[in-house]
Design a protein around this motif. Structure first.
Motif, PDB file in Angstrom:
ATOM      1  N   GLY A 239      -3.166  -8.444   4.122  1.00 54.77           N
ATOM      2  CA  GLY A 239      -3.795  -7.278   4.928  1.00 54.77           C
ATOM      3  C   GLY A 239      -2.415  -6.626   5.460  1.00 54.77           C
ATOM      4  N   LEU A 240      -1.482  -7.465   6.114  1.00 55.59           N
ATOM      5  CA  LEU A 240      -0.126  -6.806   6.471  1.00 55.59           C
ATOM      6  C   LEU A 240       0.625  -5.960   5.493  1.00 55.59           C
ATOM      7  N   ILE A 241       0.512  -6.567   4.147  1.00 58.07           N
ATOM      8  CA  ILE A 241       1.100  -5.706   3.118  1.00 58.07           C
ATOM      9  C   ILE A 241       0.369  -4.619   2.618  1.00 58.07           C
ATOM     10  N   GLY A 242      -1.003  -4.805   2.348  1.00 62.05           N
ATOM     11  CA  GLY A 242      -1.776  -3.790   1.884  1.00 62.05           C
ATOM     12  C   GLY A 242      -1.909  -2.593   2.782  1.00 62.05           C
ATOM     13  N   TYR A 243      -2.184  -2.822   4.183  1.00 61.95           N
ATOM     14  CA  TYR A 243      -2.681  -1.744   5.182  1.00 61.95           C
ATOM     15  C   TYR A 243      -1.478  -1.443   6.172  1.00 61.95           C
ATOM     16  N   TYR A 244      -0.863  -2.486   6.598  1.00 59.52           N
ATOM     17  CA  TYR A 244       0.330  -2.399   7.574  1.00 59.52           C
ATOM     18  C   TYR A 244       1.593  -1.634   6.964  1.00 59.52           C
ATOM     19  N   LEU A 245       2.248  -2.334   5.907  1.00 59.86           N
ATOM     20  CA  LEU A 245       3.331  -2.179   5.155  1.00 59.86           C
ATOM     21  C   LEU A 245       3.083  -0.817   4.346  1.00 59.86           C
ATOM     22  N   SER A 246       2.340  -0.922   3.720  1.00 63.57           N
ATOM     23  CA  SER A 246       1.649   0.244   2.921  1.00 63.57           C
ATOM     24  C   SER A 246       1.577   1.568   3.765  1.00 63.57           C
ATOM     25  N   SER A 247       0.923   1.236   4.885  1.00 63.88           N
ATOM     26  CA  SER A 247       0.816   2.599   5.579  1.00 63.88           C
ATOM     27  C   SER A 247       2.103   3.239   6.145  1.00 63.88           C
ATOM     28  N   PHE A 248       2.813   2.308   6.680  1.00 59.55           N
ATOM     29  CA  PHE A 248       4.060   2.454   7.362  1.00 59.55           C
ATOM     30  C   PHE A 248       5.004   3.179   6.189  1.00 59.55           C
ATOM     31  N   LEU A 249       5.411   2.982   5.128  1.00 60.53           N
ATOM     32  CA  LEU A 249       6.037   3.493   4.370  1.00 60.53           C
ATOM     33  C   LEU A 249       5.422   4.754   3.832  1.00 60.53           C
ATOM     34  N   ASP A 250       4.140   5.106   3.859  1.00 61.13           N
ATOM     35  CA  ASP A 250       3.481   6.272   3.560  1.00 61.13           C
ATOM     36  C   ASP A 250       3.844   7.330   4.237  1.00 61.13           C
ATOM     37  N   PHE A 251       3.479   6.910   5.913  1.00 61.50           N
ATOM     38  CA  PHE A 251       3.545   7.864   6.621  1.00 61.50           C
ATOM     39  C   PHE A 251       5.038   8.445   6.921  1.00 61.50           C
ATOM     40  N   SER A 252       6.055   7.125   6.766  1.00 61.27           N
ATOM     41  CA  SER A 252       7.254   7.535   6.983  1.00 61.27           C
ATOM     42  C   SER A 252       7.715   8.370   5.736  1.00 61.27           C
ATOM     43  N   GLY A 253       7.389   8.157   4.420  1.00 62.27           N
ATOM     44  CA  GLY A 253       7.657   9.426   3.498  1.00 62.27           C
ATOM     45  C   GLY A 253       7.119  10.586   3.627  1.00 62.27           C
ATOM     46  N   LEU A 254       6.070  10.609   4.352  1.00 63.15           N
ATOM     47  CA  LEU A 254       5.384  11.953   4.531  1.00 63.15           C
ATOM     48  C   LEU A 254       6.257  12.861   5.283  1.00 63.15           C
ATOM     49  N   GLN A 255       7.424  12.400   6.158  1.00 61.69           N
ATOM     50  CA  GLN A 255       8.232  12.900   6.788  1.00 61.69           C
ATOM     51  C   GLN A 255       9.029  14.132   6.141  1.00 61.69           C
ATOM     52  N   TYR A 256       9.123  13.755   4.813  1.00 63.04           N
ATOM     53  CA  TYR A 256      10.087  14.438   3.895  1.00 63.04           C
ATOM     54  C   TYR A 256       9.739  15.166   2.710  1.00 63.04           C
ATOM     55  N   ILE A 257       8.258  14.662   2.285  1.00 66.25           N
ATOM     56  CA  ILE A 257       7.643  15.205   0.981  1.00 66.25           C
ATOM     57  C   ILE A 257       6.602  16.046   1.278  1.00 66.25           C
ATOM     58  N   SER A 258       5.976  16.913   0.349  1.00 66.07           N
ATOM     59  CA  SER A 258       4.596  17.456   0.582  1.00 66.07           C
ATOM     60  C   SER A 258       3.701  16.577   0.355  1.00 66.07           C
ATOM     61  N   VAL A 259       2.592  17.190   0.764  1.00 62.78           N
ATOM     62  CA  VAL A 259       1.303  16.265   0.752  1.00 62.78           C
ATOM     63  C   VAL A 259       0.629  16.057  -0.757  1.00 62.78           C
ATOM     64  N   GLY A 260       1.020  17.035  -1.558  1.00 67.57           N
ATOM     65  CA  GLY A 260       0.452  17.096  -2.912  1.00 67.57           C
ATOM     66  C   GLY A 260       1.460  16.017  -3.658  1.00 67.57           C
ATOM     67  N   LEU A 261       2.500  15.770  -3.522  1.00 69.92           N
ATOM     68  CA  LEU A 261       3.511  14.918  -4.191  1.00 69.92           C
ATOM     69  C   LEU A 261       2.894  13.645  -3.653  1.00 69.92           C
ATOM     70  N   GLU A 262       2.977  13.394  -2.426  1.00 75.61           N
ATOM     71  CA  GLU A 262       2.544  12.004  -2.012  1.00 75.61           C
ATOM     72  C   GLU A 262       1.299  11.437  -2.420  1.00 75.61           C
ATOM     73  N   ARG A 263       0.397  12.340  -2.600  1.00 72.49           N
ATOM     74  CA  ARG A 263      -0.974  11.795  -3.182  1.00 72.49           C
ATOM     75  C   ARG A 263      -0.911  11.408  -4.599  1.00 72.49           C
ATOM     76  N   LEU A 264      -0.246  12.329  -5.341  1.00 74.83           N
ATOM     77  CA  LEU A 264       0.165  11.675  -6.803  1.00 74.83           C
ATOM     78  C   LEU A 264       0.661  10.684  -6.782  1.00 74.83           C
ATOM     79  N   ILE A 265       1.826  10.321  -5.876  1.00 71.21           N
ATOM     80  CA  ILE A 265       2.565   9.071  -6.277  1.00 71.21           C
ATOM     81  C   ILE A 265       1.604   7.869  -5.710  1.00 71.21           C
ATOM     82  N   LEU A 266       0.970   8.167  -4.670  1.00 69.78           N
ATOM     83  CA  LEU A 266       0.005   6.911  -4.310  1.00 69.78           C
ATOM     84  C   LEU A 266      -1.146   6.823  -5.299  1.00 69.78           C
TER      85      LEU A 266
END
Length: 309
Positions: free
Chosen positions: A90-117
């Motif tokens: 749970g820590l890997i899949g929801y905590y760490l994954s979410s933290f990295l995702d939201f951190s990355g969103l500070q730099y890239i567009s939502v379209g690119l973020e969704r495609l990478i995920l």
């Protein structure tokens, strides 16, 4: 004669069930994709990823904790080994994954973020090939090629807006996708023994506690005082972009199966692209549409391969 009557009586109930399941799956995919747009709106109030996910989980944690407690009281306890494993996953899949995702969103567009995920299934495939020696077939290689060509296309397009930030953001979101792939692989066998609802409730509760503790350790309590829009957007993020899509996806899987639900979820990247344009003013270009089409095509081929294998 009786067979015909049976067919007639079943047909009207089966079709609405499929349509309803598809509608739930699509709705869940759109709501889950909206979290990127909501995060972009929250960043306009100068908060960071730690604060964002802290507020998100403060609003969603009570629901997941209530479901977890209900399951504890109504079902046999799970083994201690499974508890530790589930907490770690749970820590890997929801905590760490979410933290990295939201951190990355500070730099890239939502379209690119969704495609990478959306590349998560390809990471599951590659991890099983590397660590479990599973052979990758021709159709799967084609699916991988299409998906990554689409990502490269959109990535190269977004590099024009800022090389350093695009690379940083993409790597962070890529890490998020890998973490979630590990979570899926680790919980695949546990779902059958524990049940999807209990598994998600426990995993989300563990990650919620981690996100909230992280906030109070790394940020002063004064950060709890924010402008009203931050609370409103965080409430939307916690309820409509976290709680609803989690349970809607589970309901869709029960109605139409995991494969059909995942295929219906392909509307997610497309909806994110248009939501980013409508709400955030992010442009939609031919290159982005072409890249999105390639990624969706690759994931669709991969999902079809799984159903036939």
């Amino acid at each position: 004669m009786s067979k015909t009557a049976s067919d007639v009586s079943v047909a009207p109930t089966t079709h609405p069930s499929i349509v309803g399941g598809l509608a739930i799956a699509i709705g869940g995919a759109v709501l889950f994709s909206m979290k990127a747009v909501v995060a972009k709106l929250l960043y306009r109030y100068h908060i960071d990823a730690v604060t964002l996910i802290g507020f998100r989980m403060m609003f969603s944690f009570p629901v997941f904790a209530a479901v977890a407690l209900w399951k504890m009281r109504t079902e046999p306890p799970i083994a201690v080994r499974d508890r530790w494993r589930l907490g770690g996953l749970g820590l890997i899949g929801y905590y760490l994954s979410s933290f990295l995702d939201f951190s990355g969103l500070q730099y890239i567009s939502v379209g690119l973020e969704r495609l990478i995920l959306f590349l998560t299934p390809t990471f599951v495939l590659m991890i099983t090939a590397l660590f479990f020696k599973r052979r990758i077939g021709r159709a799967e290689w084609l699916a991988l090629a299409l998906s990554y060509c689409g990502i490269v296309l959109v990535f190269a397009h977004d590099l024009v807006g800022g090389k350093g930030s695009t690379v940083t953001g993409s790597l962070l979101v890529l890490g998020s996708a890998v973490c979630y792939a590990i979570y899926l692989l680790g919980t695949g066998e546990m779902v059958r023994r524990i049940g999807a609802l209990r598994l998600v409730a426990y995993a989300m509760s563990a990650s919620s506690v981690a996100c909230i503790v992280q906030f109070f350790v790394l940020r002063p309590a004064s950060m709890l005082v924010q402008p009203l829009p931050v609370y409103e957007l965080s409430l939307v993020n916690g309820i409509f972009c976290t709680i609803f899509p989690v349970f809607m996806t589970m309901a869709a899987v029960q109605r139409i199966g995991a494969t059909t639900a995942s295929q219906a979820g392909m509307v997610g990247p497309v909806s994110t692209l248009f939501l980013g344009w409508a709400i955030l003013g992010e442009p939609i270009t031919t290159v982005q549409l072409a890249g999105t089409g390639l990624v969706l095509g690759g994931i669709y081929l991969l999902s079809k391969k799984k159903t036939t294998s």
